[in-house]
Structure formats: structure tokens, C-alpha cells
Scaffold this motif. Structure first.
Motif, PDB file in Angstrom:
ATOM      1  N   PRO A   1       0.799  -1.232   0.000  1.00 52.47           N
ATOM      2  CA  PRO A   1       0.000   0.000   0.000  1.00 52.47           C
ATOM      3  C   PRO A   1       0.831   1.281   0.000  1.00 52.47           C
ATOM      4  O   PRO A   1       0.369   2.318  -0.456  1.00 52.47           O
ATOM      5  CB  PRO A   1      -0.832  -0.098   1.283  1.00 52.47           C
ATOM      6  N   THR A   2       2.048   1.211   0.495  1.00 57.54           N
ATOM      7  CA  THR A   2       2.891   2.413   0.568  1.00 57.54           C
ATOM      8  C   THR A   2       4.026   2.384  -0.448  1.00 57.54           C
ATOM      9  O   THR A   2       4.973   3.159  -0.334  1.00 57.54           O
ATOM     10  CB  THR A   2       3.492   2.545   1.984  1.00 57.54           C
ATOM     11  N   LEU A   3       3.935   1.530  -1.430  1.00 57.19           N
ATOM     12  CA  LEU A   3       5.010   1.370  -2.406  1.00 57.19           C
ATOM     13  C   LEU A   3       5.286   2.646  -3.200  1.00 57.19           C
ATOM     14  O   LEU A   3       6.422   2.918  -3.568  1.00 57.19           O
ATOM     15  CB  LEU A   3       4.658   0.223  -3.360  1.00 57.19           C
ATOM     16  N   GLN A   4       4.272   3.460  -3.406  1.00 56.33           N
ATOM     17  CA  GLN A   4       4.438   4.675  -4.196  1.00 56.33           C
ATOM     18  C   GLN A   4       5.303   5.722  -3.509  1.00 56.33           C
ATOM     19  O   GLN A   4       5.795   6.650  -4.149  1.00 56.33           O
ATOM     20  CB  GLN A   4       3.076   5.268  -4.512  1.00 56.33           C
ATOM     21  N   VAL A   5       5.508   5.574  -2.209  1.00 57.53           N
ATOM     22  CA  VAL A   5       6.300   6.537  -1.444  1.00 57.53           C
ATOM     23  C   VAL A   5       7.798   6.330  -1.669  1.00 57.53           C
ATOM     24  O   VAL A   5       8.575   7.264  -1.605  1.00 57.53           O
ATOM     25  CB  VAL A   5       5.965   6.417   0.061  1.00 57.53           C
ATOM     26  N   TYR A   6       8.188   5.101  -1.972  1.00 54.02           N
ATOM     27  CA  TYR A   6       9.601   4.758  -2.078  1.00 54.02           C
ATOM     28  C   TYR A   6      10.148   5.044  -3.470  1.00 54.02           C
ATOM     29  O   TYR A   6       9.419   5.095  -4.451  1.00 54.02           O
ATOM     30  CB  TYR A   6       9.814   3.280  -1.731  1.00 54.02           C
ATOM     31  N   GLY A   7      11.448   5.207  -3.536  1.00 59.32           N
ATOM     32  CA  GLY A   7      12.117   5.455  -4.805  1.00 59.32           C
ATOM     33  C   GLY A   7      12.221   4.191  -5.642  1.00 59.32           C
ATOM     34  O   GLY A   7      11.932   3.084  -5.180  1.00 59.32           O
ATOM     35  N   PRO A   8      12.659   4.344  -6.897  1.00 55.88           N
ATOM     36  CA  PRO A   8      12.724   3.193  -7.803  1.00 55.88           C
ATOM     37  C   PRO A   8      13.702   2.108  -7.346  1.00 55.88           C
ATOM     38  O   PRO A   8      13.447   0.927  -7.562  1.00 55.88           O
ATOM     39  CB  PRO A   8      13.141   3.791  -9.138  1.00 55.88           C
ATOM     40  N   LEU A   9      14.815   2.487  -6.722  1.00 54.45           N
ATOM     41  CA  LEU A   9      15.765   1.490  -6.241  1.00 54.45           C
ATOM     42  C   LEU A   9      15.143   0.628  -5.151  1.00 54.45           C
ATOM     43  O   LEU A   9      15.249  -0.603  -5.177  1.00 54.45           O
ATOM     44  CB  LEU A   9      17.034   2.175  -5.706  1.00 54.45           C
ATOM     45  N   THR A  10      14.463   1.261  -4.207  1.00 54.02           N
ATOM     46  CA  THR A  10      13.821   0.529  -3.125  1.00 54.02           C
ATOM     47  C   THR A  10      12.715  -0.367  -3.652  1.00 54.02           C
ATOM     48  O   THR A  10      12.600  -1.528  -3.239  1.00 54.02           O
ATOM     49  CB  THR A  10      13.258   1.508  -2.077  1.00 54.02           C
ATOM     50  N   VAL A  11      11.918   0.131  -4.558  1.00 57.27           N
ATOM     51  CA  VAL A  11      10.840  -0.674  -5.140  1.00 57.27           C
ATOM     52  C   VAL A  11      11.426  -1.867  -5.892  1.00 57.27           C
ATOM     53  O   VAL A  11      10.931  -2.998  -5.780  1.00 57.27           O
ATOM     54  CB  VAL A  11       9.950   0.186  -6.063  1.00 57.27           C
ATOM     55  N   GLY A  12      12.496  -1.631  -6.633  1.00 60.27           N
ATOM     56  CA  GLY A  12      13.157  -2.727  -7.342  1.00 60.27           C
ATOM     57  C   GLY A  12      13.683  -3.796  -6.398  1.00 60.27           C
ATOM     58  O   GLY A  12      13.516  -4.994  -6.640  1.00 60.27           O
ATOM     59  N   LEU A  13      14.325  -3.364  -5.314  1.00 57.41           N
ATOM     60  CA  LEU A  13      14.837  -4.322  -4.334  1.00 57.41           C
ATOM     61  C   LEU A  13      13.704  -5.103  -3.670  1.00 57.41           C
ATOM     62  O   LEU A  13      13.834  -6.302  -3.421  1.00 57.41           O
ATOM     63  CB  LEU A  13      15.675  -3.603  -3.273  1.00 57.41           C
TER      64      LEU A  13
ATOM     65  N   LEU B   1      22.354  -5.545   0.881  1.00 54.94           N
ATOM     66  CA  LEU B   1      21.832  -4.287   0.345  1.00 54.94           C
ATOM     67  C   LEU B   1      20.675  -3.754   1.178  1.00 54.94           C
ATOM     68  O   LEU B   1      20.612  -2.560   1.481  1.00 54.94           O
ATOM     69  CB  LEU B   1      21.384  -4.481  -1.101  1.00 54.94           C
ATOM     70  N   GLU B   2      19.738  -4.629   1.531  1.00 51.80           N
ATOM     71  CA  GLU B   2      18.538  -4.197   2.252  1.00 51.80           C
ATOM     72  C   GLU B   2      18.829  -3.798   3.692  1.00 51.80           C
ATOM     73  O   GLU B   2      18.470  -2.712   4.131  1.00 51.80           O
ATOM     74  CB  GLU B   2      17.504  -5.331   2.277  1.00 51.80           C
ATOM     75  N   THR B   3      19.460  -4.708   4.413  1.00 50.45           N
ATOM     76  CA  THR B   3      19.664  -4.496   5.848  1.00 50.45           C
ATOM     77  C   THR B   3      20.974  -3.785   6.139  1.00 50.45           C
ATOM     78  O   THR B   3      21.004  -2.830   6.900  1.00 50.45           O
ATOM     79  CB  THR B   3      19.622  -5.849   6.589  1.00 50.45           C
ATOM     80  N   GLY B   4      22.054  -4.272   5.532  1.00 54.85           N
ATOM     81  CA  GLY B   4      23.359  -3.692   5.814  1.00 54.85           C
ATOM     82  C   GLY B   4      23.478  -2.245   5.360  1.00 54.85           C
ATOM     83  O   GLY B   4      23.927  -1.383   6.110  1.00 54.85           O
ATOM     84  N   LEU B   5      23.073  -1.976   4.148  1.00 57.40           N
ATOM     85  CA  LEU B   5      23.175  -0.613   3.608  1.00 57.40           C
ATOM     86  C   LEU B   5      21.890   0.193   3.794  1.00 57.40           C
ATOM     87  O   LEU B   5      21.818   1.334   3.350  1.00 57.40           O
ATOM     88  CB  LEU B   5      23.550  -0.682   2.125  1.00 57.40           C
ATOM     89  N   ARG B   6      20.888  -0.410   4.389  1.00 55.34           N
ATOM     90  CA  ARG B   6      19.595   0.214   4.713  1.00 55.34           C
ATOM     91  C   ARG B   6      18.933   0.859   3.488  1.00 55.34           C
ATOM     92  O   ARG B   6      18.488   2.001   3.521  1.00 55.34           O
ATOM     93  CB  ARG B   6      19.758   1.246   5.826  1.00 55.34           C
ATOM     94  N   LEU B   7      18.854   0.091   2.404  1.00 55.16           N
ATOM     95  CA  LEU B   7      18.226   0.606   1.198  1.00 55.16           C
ATOM     96  C   LEU B   7      16.728   0.330   1.145  1.00 55.16           C
ATOM     97  O   LEU B   7      16.045   0.841   0.261  1.00 55.16           O
ATOM     98  CB  LEU B   7      18.900   0.009  -0.043  1.00 55.16           C
ATOM     99  N   THR B   8      16.220  -0.493   2.053  1.00 52.81           N
ATOM    100  CA  THR B   8      14.780  -0.752   2.132  1.00 52.81           C
ATOM    101  C   THR B   8      14.312  -0.487   3.559  1.00 52.81           C
ATOM    102  O   THR B   8      15.098  -0.531   4.498  1.00 52.81           O
ATOM    103  CB  THR B   8      14.437  -2.203   1.737  1.00 52.81           C
ATOM    104  N   PRO B   9      13.024  -0.226   3.733  1.00 52.17           N
ATOM    105  CA  PRO B   9      12.518   0.065   5.080  1.00 52.17           C
ATOM    106  C   PRO B   9      12.624  -1.144   6.004  1.00 52.17           C
ATOM    107  O   PRO B   9      12.383  -2.275   5.602  1.00 52.17           O
ATOM    108  CB  PRO B   9      11.059   0.448   4.843  1.00 52.17           C
ATOM    109  N   SER B  10      13.021  -0.865   7.239  1.00 51.13           N
ATOM    110  CA  SER B  10      13.171  -1.926   8.241  1.00 51.13           C
ATOM    111  C   SER B  10      13.018  -1.312   9.621  1.00 51.13           C
ATOM    112  O   SER B  10      13.357  -0.151   9.837  1.00 51.13           O
ATOM    113  CB  SER B  10      14.553  -2.571   8.107  1.00 51.13           C
TER     114      SER B  10
END
Length: 128
Positions: A29-41, A83-92
Motif C-alpha cells: 500500500p505504501t510502495l508509491q512513497v519509495y524510490g525506484p531502487l527501493t521498489v526494485g529491491l 543491500l537491504e539491511t546492511g546498507l539500509r536501502l529498504t525500510p526496516s
């Protein structure tokens, strides 16, 4: 003993795949808030979750095609975890203090499973 380990690993993979899919479903539901890199990941994580779930299911059934799928999914998942957790490129909601500890623990977990389903004599009783 192999059937016990095969059962444990197959359950772990199925559960990991399903929790990854649930996490993605919660973020849709909140996918539109994130940038293209985050959505891709996040979308790549969804595909990897599907592979993990499928590989775990096939491992439980003793299919020989499970081993290469599991190896590919776990290697991709370990790289994606960096990429997701270590570099914090996705919400966590993980505390930043522990992120590299979690990445290292997941790396050990992924390496153990990849090593267990390697070609030849498999620890889990499934050959590739």
C-alpha cells in the motif's frame, strides 16, 4: 538423520519465503512513497521469496531440482540482505546498531544451506 535435516531446512525455507512475501504484501500500500531502487529491491525480494518457498517445498518432496534452486535463492538472498539491511536501502524496523550482526548471521545461515545442498553428496539427501 538426513531426513530430519531435510525436513528442518525445508520448513525454514518455506517459512522464510512466506514471511518475505508477507513483508512485501505489507509494504504494497505504501510502495508509491519509495524510490525506484527501493521498489526494485522489494520486488526482487518477492521473487527470491517465491524461489525459497518453492525450493523448500521441493526439498521436502525429495526432488533433485530443489538443490540448484535453493542454492541460487540463498546466494541471491544473502546478497540482497547486505543491500537491504546492511546498507539500509529498504525500510526496516531493525535497530541500526545490530544491522551488520544480522547480515553476518544471515550470511552464515545462507552459506550453511548452500553448502548442505551442494552438488555431489548432499547433507540433506538431495543431489543436484
Amino acid at each position: 538423520m538426513r531426513s530430519i535435516w531435510r525436513g528442518v531446512v525445508s520448513v525454514l525455507l518455506v517459512v522464510e519465503g512466506l514471511t518475505g512475501a508477507l513483508r512485501l504484501a505489507g509494504l504494497l500500500p505504501t510502495l508509491q512513497v519509495y524510490g525506484p531502487l527501493t521498489v526494485g529491491l522489494l520486488l526482487i525480494r518477492g521473487l527470491i521469496s517465491a524461489l525459497q518457498c518453492t525450493g523448500g517445498w521441493w526439498l521436502a518432496g525429495g526432488r533433485p531440482t530443489a538443490a540448484p534452486i535453493i542454492r541460487a535463492a540463498m546466494i541471491a538472498s544473502a546478497v540482497l540482505t547486505v543491500l537491504e539491511t546492511g546498507l539500509r536501502l529498504t525500510p526496516s524496523n531493525l535497530d541500526p546498531t545490530f544491522r551488520w550482526w544480522v547480515v553476518a548471521a544471515y550470511g552464515v545461515y545462507a552459506f550453511s544451506i548452500v553448502r548442505g545442498v551442494r552438488s555431489g553428496k548432499s547433507v540433506f539427501g538431495v543431489r543436484s
